[in-house]
Design a protein around this motif. Structure first.
Motif, PDB file in Angstrom:
ATOM      1  N   THR A   1       0.951  -1.154   0.019  1.00 45.21           N
ATOM      2  CA  THR A   1      -0.476  -0.656   0.180  1.00 45.21           C
ATOM      3  C   THR A   1       0.997   1.421   0.615  1.00 45.21           C
ATOM      4  OG1 THR A   1      -1.550  -0.823   1.434  1.00 45.21           O
ATOM      5  CG2 THR A   1      -1.163   1.252   1.167  1.00 45.21           C
ATOM      6  N   VAL A   2       2.432   1.229   0.343  1.00 44.30           N
ATOM      7  CA  VAL A   2       3.011   2.117   0.973  1.00 44.30           C
ATOM      8  C   VAL A   2       3.613   2.784  -0.670  1.00 44.30           C
ATOM      9  CG1 VAL A   2       5.156   3.220   1.994  1.00 44.30           C
ATOM     10  CG2 VAL A   2       2.823   2.223   3.232  1.00 44.30           C
ATOM     11  N   CYS A   3       3.856   1.863  -1.010  1.00 43.88           N
ATOM     12  CA  CYS A   3       4.186   1.654  -2.462  1.00 43.88           C
ATOM     13  C   CYS A   3       3.177   2.349  -3.517  1.00 43.88           C
ATOM     14  CB  CYS A   3       4.935   0.355  -3.166  1.00 43.88           C
ATOM     15  SG  CYS A   3       6.350  -0.196  -2.424  1.00 43.88           S
ATOM     16  N   ARG A   4       1.903   2.159  -3.351  1.00 44.04           N
ATOM     17  CA  ARG A   4       1.124   2.973  -4.286  1.00 44.04           C
ATOM     18  C   ARG A   4       1.553   4.208  -3.991  1.00 44.04           C
ATOM     19  NH1 ARG A   4      -4.203  -0.716  -4.798  1.00 44.04           N
ATOM     20  NH2 ARG A   4      -3.692  -0.619  -2.104  1.00 44.04           N
ATOM     21  N   TRP A   5       0.770   4.015  -2.556  1.00 46.86           N
ATOM     22  CA  TRP A   5       0.877   5.542  -2.170  1.00 46.86           C
ATOM     23  C   TRP A   5       1.702   6.588  -2.200  1.00 46.86           C
ATOM     24  CZ3 TRP A   5      -4.237   8.016  -2.238  1.00 46.86           C
ATOM     25  CH2 TRP A   5      -5.617   6.902  -1.993  1.00 46.86           C
ATOM     26  N   TRP A   6       3.528   5.897  -2.688  1.00 45.21           N
ATOM     27  CA  TRP A   6       4.322   6.996  -2.246  1.00 45.21           C
ATOM     28  C   TRP A   6       4.717   8.354  -3.017  1.00 45.21           C
ATOM     29  CZ3 TRP A   6       7.140   7.422   1.560  1.00 45.21           C
ATOM     30  CH2 TRP A   6       8.616   8.386   1.200  1.00 45.21           C
ATOM     31  N   LYS A   7       3.798   8.454  -3.830  1.00 43.30           N
ATOM     32  CA  LYS A   7       3.467   9.796  -4.900  1.00 43.30           C
ATOM     33  C   LYS A   7       2.923  10.375  -3.531  1.00 43.30           C
ATOM     34  CE  LYS A   7       3.960   8.781  -9.455  1.00 43.30           C
ATOM     35  NZ  LYS A   7       3.525   8.598 -11.155  1.00 43.30           N
ATOM     36  N   GLU A   8       2.249  10.163  -3.466  1.00 38.55           N
ATOM     37  CA  GLU A   8       1.149  11.157  -2.248  1.00 38.55           C
ATOM     38  C   GLU A   8       1.404  11.317  -1.234  1.00 38.55           C
ATOM     39  OE1 GLU A   8      -0.069   8.561  -4.044  1.00 38.55           O
ATOM     40  OE2 GLU A   8      -1.431   9.564  -5.485  1.00 38.55           O
ATOM     41  N   ILE A   9       2.451  10.743  -0.820  1.00 35.64           N
ATOM     42  CA  ILE A   9       3.318  10.312   0.299  1.00 35.64           C
ATOM     43  C   ILE A   9       4.045  11.359   0.183  1.00 35.64           C
ATOM     44  CG2 ILE A   9       4.583   9.410   2.554  1.00 35.64           C
ATOM     45  CD1 ILE A   9       2.711   7.013   1.650  1.00 35.64           C
ATOM     46  N   GLU A  10       5.216  11.852  -0.358  1.00 30.40           N
ATOM     47  CA  GLU A  10       5.775  12.431  -0.964  1.00 30.40           C
ATOM     48  C   GLU A  10       5.488  13.716  -1.043  1.00 30.40           C
ATOM     49  OE1 GLU A  10      10.144  12.264  -3.583  1.00 30.40           O
ATOM     50  OE2 GLU A  10       8.343  11.713  -4.427  1.00 30.40           O
ATOM     51  N   VAL A  11       3.984  13.803  -1.899  1.00 34.00           N
ATOM     52  CA  VAL A  11       3.929  15.567  -2.009  1.00 34.00           C
ATOM     53  C   VAL A  11       3.509  16.111  -0.828  1.00 34.00           C
ATOM     54  CG1 VAL A  11       2.044  16.793  -2.702  1.00 34.00           C
ATOM     55  CG2 VAL A  11       2.914  15.758  -4.198  1.00 34.00           C
ATOM     56  N   LEU A  12       2.826  14.940   0.168  1.00 30.25           N
ATOM     57  CA  LEU A  12       2.707  15.510   1.536  1.00 30.25           C
ATOM     58  C   LEU A  12       3.654  15.978   3.247  1.00 30.25           C
ATOM     59  CD1 LEU A  12       0.659  15.810   3.852  1.00 30.25           C
ATOM     60  CD2 LEU A  12       1.348  13.622   4.534  1.00 30.25           C
ATOM     61  N   ILE A  13       4.681  15.170   2.639  1.00 26.30           N
ATOM     62  CA  ILE A  13       6.343  15.474   2.883  1.00 26.30           C
ATOM     63  C   ILE A  13       6.619  16.769   2.720  1.00 26.30           C
ATOM     64  CG2 ILE A  13       8.081  14.705   3.612  1.00 26.30           C
ATOM     65  CD1 ILE A  13       7.214  11.415   2.986  1.00 26.30           C
ATOM     66  N   VAL A  14       6.938  16.706   1.528  1.00 24.29           N
ATOM     67  CA  VAL A  14       7.236  18.034   0.744  1.00 24.29           C
ATOM     68  C   VAL A  14       7.225  18.832   1.361  1.00 24.29           C
ATOM     69  CG1 VAL A  14       8.012  19.122  -0.784  1.00 24.29           C
ATOM     70  CG2 VAL A  14       8.710  17.170  -0.810  1.00 24.29           C
ATOM     71  N   THR A  15       4.848  19.391   0.789  1.00 25.40           N
ATOM     72  CA  THR A  15       4.571  20.680   0.897  1.00 25.40           C
ATOM     73  C   THR A  15       3.990  20.258   2.244  1.00 25.40           C
ATOM     74  OG1 THR A  15       2.477  19.160  -0.225  1.00 25.40           O
ATOM     75  CG2 THR A  15       3.920  20.433  -1.561  1.00 25.40           C
ATOM     76  N   GLY A  16       3.181  19.303   2.646  1.00 23.79           N
ATOM     77  CA  GLY A  16       2.437  19.285   3.824  1.00 23.79           C
ATOM     78  C   GLY A  16       1.066  20.002   3.355  1.00 23.79           C
ATOM     79  N   ALA A  17       0.931  19.905   2.507  1.00 22.09           N
ATOM     80  CA  ALA A  17      -0.542  20.232   1.615  1.00 22.09           C
ATOM     81  C   ALA A  17      -1.464  18.938   2.175  1.00 22.09           C
ATOM     82  CB  ALA A  17      -0.442  20.214   0.354  1.00 22.09           C
ATOM     83  N   THR A  18      -2.365  18.933   2.282  1.00 22.51           N
ATOM     84  CA  THR A  18      -3.346  17.785   2.900  1.00 22.51           C
ATOM     85  C   THR A  18      -4.860  18.026   2.201  1.00 22.51           C
ATOM     86  OG1 THR A  18      -3.810  18.914   5.457  1.00 22.51           O
ATOM     87  CG2 THR A  18      -1.961  17.527   5.017  1.00 22.51           C
ATOM     88  N   THR A  19      -5.922  17.988   2.457  1.00 27.70           N
ATOM     89  CA  THR A  19      -7.267  17.984   1.758  1.00 27.70           C
ATOM     90  C   THR A  19      -8.370  18.639   3.460  1.00 27.70           C
ATOM     91  OG1 THR A  19      -7.756  15.970   1.628  1.00 27.70           O
ATOM     92  CG2 THR A  19      -6.590  16.894  -0.260  1.00 27.70           C
ATOM     93  N   ALA A  20      -7.735  19.117   4.699  1.00 21.67           N
ATOM     94  CA  ALA A  20      -8.237  18.548   5.145  1.00 21.67           C
ATOM     95  C   ALA A  20      -9.161  19.692   5.323  1.00 21.67           C
ATOM     96  CB  ALA A  20      -7.191  18.777   6.868  1.00 21.67           C
TER      97      ALA A  20
END
Length: 59
Positions: A1-20
């Motif tokens: 699952t982590v491998c499938r979502w890695w692009k999205e996780i990386e964006v979160l780590i770099v930008t801190g952007a969420t859909t909250a």
């Protein structure tokens, strides 16, 4: 699952952007719609929604 979502996780780590904020707004809209259920009078429905919106912005 982590491998499938890695692009999205990386964006979160770099930008801190969420859909909250978007999710919070969607939830607020759903709660407002639920508040008005059961009102057969359109004026009462509108008043109830406006009161709920005012209570949210005042808090």
């Amino acid at each position: 699952t982590v491998c499938r979502w890695w692009k999205e996780i990386e964006v979160l780590i770099v930008t801190g952007a969420t859909t909250a904020k978007v999710e919070a707004n969607n939830t607020a809209i759903k709660h407002t719609k639920r508040t008005g259920r059961g009102f057969t009078n359109a004026r009462n429905y509108k008043t109830r929604i406006l009161l709920r919106s005012a209570a949210r912005t005042a808090a």
